[in-house]
Write an enzyme that holds these catalytic residues in place. Sequence first.
Site, PDB file in Angstrom:
ATOM      1  N   ARG A 102       0.951  -1.305   0.079  1.00 42.82           N
ATOM      2  CA  ARG A 102       0.166   0.024   0.095  1.00 42.82           C
ATOM      3  C   ARG A 102       0.945   1.314   0.082  1.00 42.82           C
ATOM      4  O   ARG A 102       1.822   1.137   0.820  1.00 42.82           O
ATOM      5  CB  ARG A 102      -0.907   0.179   1.405  1.00 42.82           C
ATOM      6  CG  ARG A 102      -1.909  -0.993   1.279  1.00 42.82           C
ATOM      7  CD  ARG A 102      -2.910  -0.609   0.145  1.00 42.82           C
ATOM      8  NE  ARG A 102      -4.250  -1.490   0.148  1.00 42.82           N
ATOM      9  CZ  ARG A 102      -4.293  -2.572  -0.546  1.00 42.82           C
ATOM     10  NH1 ARG A 102      -3.252  -2.763  -1.629  1.00 42.82           N
ATOM     11  NH2 ARG A 102      -5.401  -3.443  -0.539  1.00 42.82           N
ATOM     12  N   HIS A 118      -0.762  -0.551  -9.756  1.00 41.41           N
ATOM     13  CA  HIS A 118      -1.246  -1.381  -8.954  1.00 41.41           C
ATOM     14  C   HIS A 118      -1.845  -2.777  -9.880  1.00 41.41           C
ATOM     15  O   HIS A 118      -3.148  -3.163  -9.701  1.00 41.41           O
ATOM     16  CB  HIS A 118      -2.654  -0.973  -8.430  1.00 41.41           C
ATOM     17  CG  HIS A 118      -3.101  -1.501  -7.017  1.00 41.41           C
ATOM     18  ND1 HIS A 118      -3.314  -0.696  -5.805  1.00 41.41           N
ATOM     19  CD2 HIS A 118      -3.102  -2.497  -6.602  1.00 41.41           C
ATOM     20  CE1 HIS A 118      -3.834  -1.678  -4.840  1.00 41.41           C
ATOM     21  NE2 HIS A 118      -3.537  -2.780  -5.215  1.00 41.41           N
TER      22      HIS A 118
HETATM   23  P1  NDP Z   1      -1.502 -11.052   5.524  1.00 36.65           P
HETATM   24  O1  NDP Z   1      -2.221 -10.454   6.553  1.00 36.65           O
HETATM   25  O2  NDP Z   1      -1.693 -12.669   5.478  1.00 36.65           O
HETATM   26  O3  NDP Z   1       0.228 -10.790   6.224  1.00 36.65           O
HETATM   27  C1  NDP Z   1       0.558  -9.519   6.732  1.00 36.65           C
HETATM   28  C2  NDP Z   1       1.940  -9.721   7.161  1.00 36.65           C
HETATM   29  O4  NDP Z   1       2.414  -8.409   7.748  1.00 36.65           O
HETATM   30  C3  NDP Z   1       1.723 -10.700   8.427  1.00 36.65           C
HETATM   31  O5  NDP Z   1       3.068 -11.476   8.394  1.00 36.65           O
HETATM   32  C4  NDP Z   1       1.863  -9.804   9.714  1.00 36.65           C
HETATM   33  O6  NDP Z   1       2.701 -10.331  10.711  1.00 36.65           O
HETATM   34  C5  NDP Z   1       2.829  -8.344   9.246  1.00 36.65           C
HETATM   35  N1  NDP Z   1       2.300  -7.388   9.998  1.00 36.65           N
HETATM   36  C6  NDP Z   1       1.314  -6.775  10.055  1.00 36.65           C
HETATM   37  N2  NDP Z   1       1.312  -5.705  10.937  1.00 36.65           N
HETATM   38  C7  NDP Z   1       2.518  -5.860  11.275  1.00 36.65           C
HETATM   39  C8  NDP Z   1       3.276  -4.922  12.282  1.00 36.65           C
HETATM   40  N3  NDP Z   1       2.736  -3.921  12.874  1.00 36.65           N
HETATM   41  N4  NDP Z   1       4.734  -5.063  12.335  1.00 36.65           N
HETATM   42  C9  NDP Z   1       5.160  -6.119  11.836  1.00 36.65           C
HETATM   43  N5  NDP Z   1       4.606  -7.080  11.037  1.00 36.65           N
HETATM   44  C10 NDP Z   1       3.327  -6.758  10.819  1.00 36.65           C
HETATM   45  O7  NDP Z   1      -1.590 -10.356   4.332  1.00 36.65           O
HETATM   46  P2  NDP Z   1      -1.385 -10.726   2.636  1.00 36.65           P
HETATM   47  O8  NDP Z   1       0.067 -11.262   2.910  1.00 36.65           O
HETATM   48  O9  NDP Z   1      -2.220 -11.510   2.360  1.00 36.65           O
HETATM   49  O10 NDP Z   1      -1.295  -9.407   1.915  1.00 36.65           O
HETATM   50  C11 NDP Z   1      -0.475  -8.246   2.375  1.00 36.65           C
HETATM   51  C12 NDP Z   1      -0.888  -6.811   1.738  1.00 36.65           C
HETATM   52  O11 NDP Z   1      -0.431  -6.960   0.598  1.00 36.65           O
HETATM   53  C13 NDP Z   1      -2.448  -6.665   1.948  1.00 36.65           C
HETATM   54  O12 NDP Z   1      -2.707  -6.176   3.145  1.00 36.65           O
HETATM   55  C14 NDP Z   1      -2.638  -5.558   0.979  1.00 36.65           C
HETATM   56  O13 NDP Z   1      -2.444  -4.120   1.417  1.00 36.65           O
HETATM   57  C15 NDP Z   1      -1.265  -5.890   0.020  1.00 36.65           C
HETATM   58  N6  NDP Z   1      -1.828  -6.418  -1.568  1.00 36.65           N
HETATM   59  C16 NDP Z   1      -1.473  -5.687  -2.568  1.00 36.65           C
HETATM   60  C17 NDP Z   1      -1.853  -6.140  -3.640  1.00 36.65           C
HETATM   61  C18 NDP Z   1      -1.397  -5.257  -4.971  1.00 36.65           C
HETATM   62  O14 NDP Z   1      -1.750  -5.894  -6.018  1.00 36.65           O
HETATM   63  N7  NDP Z   1      -0.477  -4.735  -4.913  1.00 36.65           N
HETATM   64  C19 NDP Z   1      -2.508  -7.284  -3.921  1.00 36.65           C
HETATM   65  C20 NDP Z   1      -2.956  -8.052  -2.674  1.00 36.65           C
HETATM   66  C21 NDP Z   1      -2.466  -7.602  -1.406  1.00 36.65           C
HETATM   67  P3  NDP Z   1       2.132 -11.670  11.578  1.00 36.65           P
HETATM   68  O15 NDP Z   1       2.278 -12.739  10.416  1.00 36.65           O
HETATM   69  O16 NDP Z   1       2.969 -11.794  12.719  1.00 36.65           O
HETATM   70  O17 NDP Z   1       0.557 -11.480  11.765  1.00 36.65           O
HETATM   71  C1  OXD Z   2      -5.772  -6.201  -2.531  1.00 43.74           C
HETATM   72  C2  OXD Z   2      -5.442  -5.586  -3.861  1.00 43.74           C
HETATM   73  O1  OXD Z   2      -5.564  -5.765  -1.518  1.00 43.74           O
HETATM   74  O2  OXD Z   2      -5.835  -5.992  -4.854  1.00 43.74           O
HETATM   75  O3  OXD Z   2      -6.150  -7.472  -2.603  1.00 43.74           O
HETATM   76  O4  OXD Z   2      -4.691  -4.616  -3.409  1.00 43.74           O
END
Ligand code: NDP
Ligand code: OXD
Length: 308
Positions: free
Chosen positions: A223, A271
């Site tokens: 993001r 994106h």
């Molecule tokens: P998940 O919820 O599976 O993973 C999130 C990770 O971030 C976890 O490992 C979590 O830690 C870590 N995390 C969250 N908060 C913190 C913090 N404060 N400090 C340290 N680590 C933290 O999400 P996804 O992997 O499915 O997706 C990640 C992001 O990717 C989405 O939220 C979205 O914004 C973005 N995205 C972008 C896309 C694009 O097209 N550009 C498409 C899809 C997603 P823990 O494992 O310890 O909980």
């Molecule tokens: C998602 C994205 O969060 O597409 O799935 O960014």
Amino acid sequence: MKILLQTAGGDGAAWIDAARQALPEARIDGWSAASAPDADYALVWKPPPELVQGLKRVKAIFNLGAGVDSMPDLATLPRGVPLVRLDDAGMAEQMVEYVCHTVLRRYREFDAYVEQQREALWRQRPRLSKREFVIGVLGAGVLGAAVASALVRADFPVRVWSRTQKSIAGVTSFAGSEELDAFLSMTHVLVCLLPLTRETANLIDREHLSRLPRGAYVVNVARGALVVDADLLALLDDGHLAGATLDVFRDEPLPPEHPFWHHPRVVLTPHVSAVTRVEESVAQIAGKIRRLEAGLPITGVVDRQQGY
Ligand code: NDP
Ligand code: OXD
């Protein structure tokens, strides 16, 4: 069973068709003020707050994406109703492709060769040491872990940083704010796959970017608001950072006047690193609705306290 489906773009009909095929037993309608109060499930993307307020008896709300930062304030969602995000649903494969391409482009110095070609310069650059080319992935969830594992398979040294400690084959895990500096200090390519939450907004700022070794490269596929744009630009311009590949932005579409557009060391895409696939997403949601109806647990339930 009544299902309400709302999307932010012009693709609502495709989602409704796919949902009707995947859940023939359900009645599936687009959002209207009349359809909200008796919906059993709501499938939404960037819903207007009045839609959410109109849901009077939903058993679960499904977010048609992985990130839930586009939902209205999580505290205002109906209490006790699970908010469920997409987990993978075809996005991990795409994210792996995008990030591996970017890492390999950087490691094999394709951008430098493009510049050499412009000058008709035939010069073989010394190969970089892979052992020292450390990739650091911020976020080790569904997507971060998939990307980290793919980079391990490509023989890169990989570390991840997350809230809780991870055990991923071949990957060094760092957790919590107290281990962030140690994680950053050895990272040559920083890949951001964190969700946008209260804790992570503006995390990638001057202070943290300065902890990366000189010549590091930044990849943001999560993001835009995780990064402080002015700080990233300042460190690119003073030479501390070698470049950045950005797929996501604080304001999307990226405004035409934004300096990222024409920065010589920024590669940007609109994106697209992992787009939401209708068929896979609907199949995943249909499976989860059936499990919920059977009283079984499901994955992907958002922790409202943590915000992801
Ligand atoms: P998940 O919820 O599976 O993973 C999130 C990770 O971030 C976890 O490992 C979590 O830690 C870590 N995390 C969250 N908060 C913190 C913090 N404060 N400090 C340290 N680590 C933290 O999400 P996804 O992997 O499915 O997706 C990640 C992001 O990717 C989405 O939220 C979205 O914004 C973005 N995205 C972008 C896309 C694009 O097209 N550009 C498409 C899809 C997603 P823990 O494992 O310890 O909980
Ligand atoms: C998602 C994205 O969060 O597409 O799935 O960014």
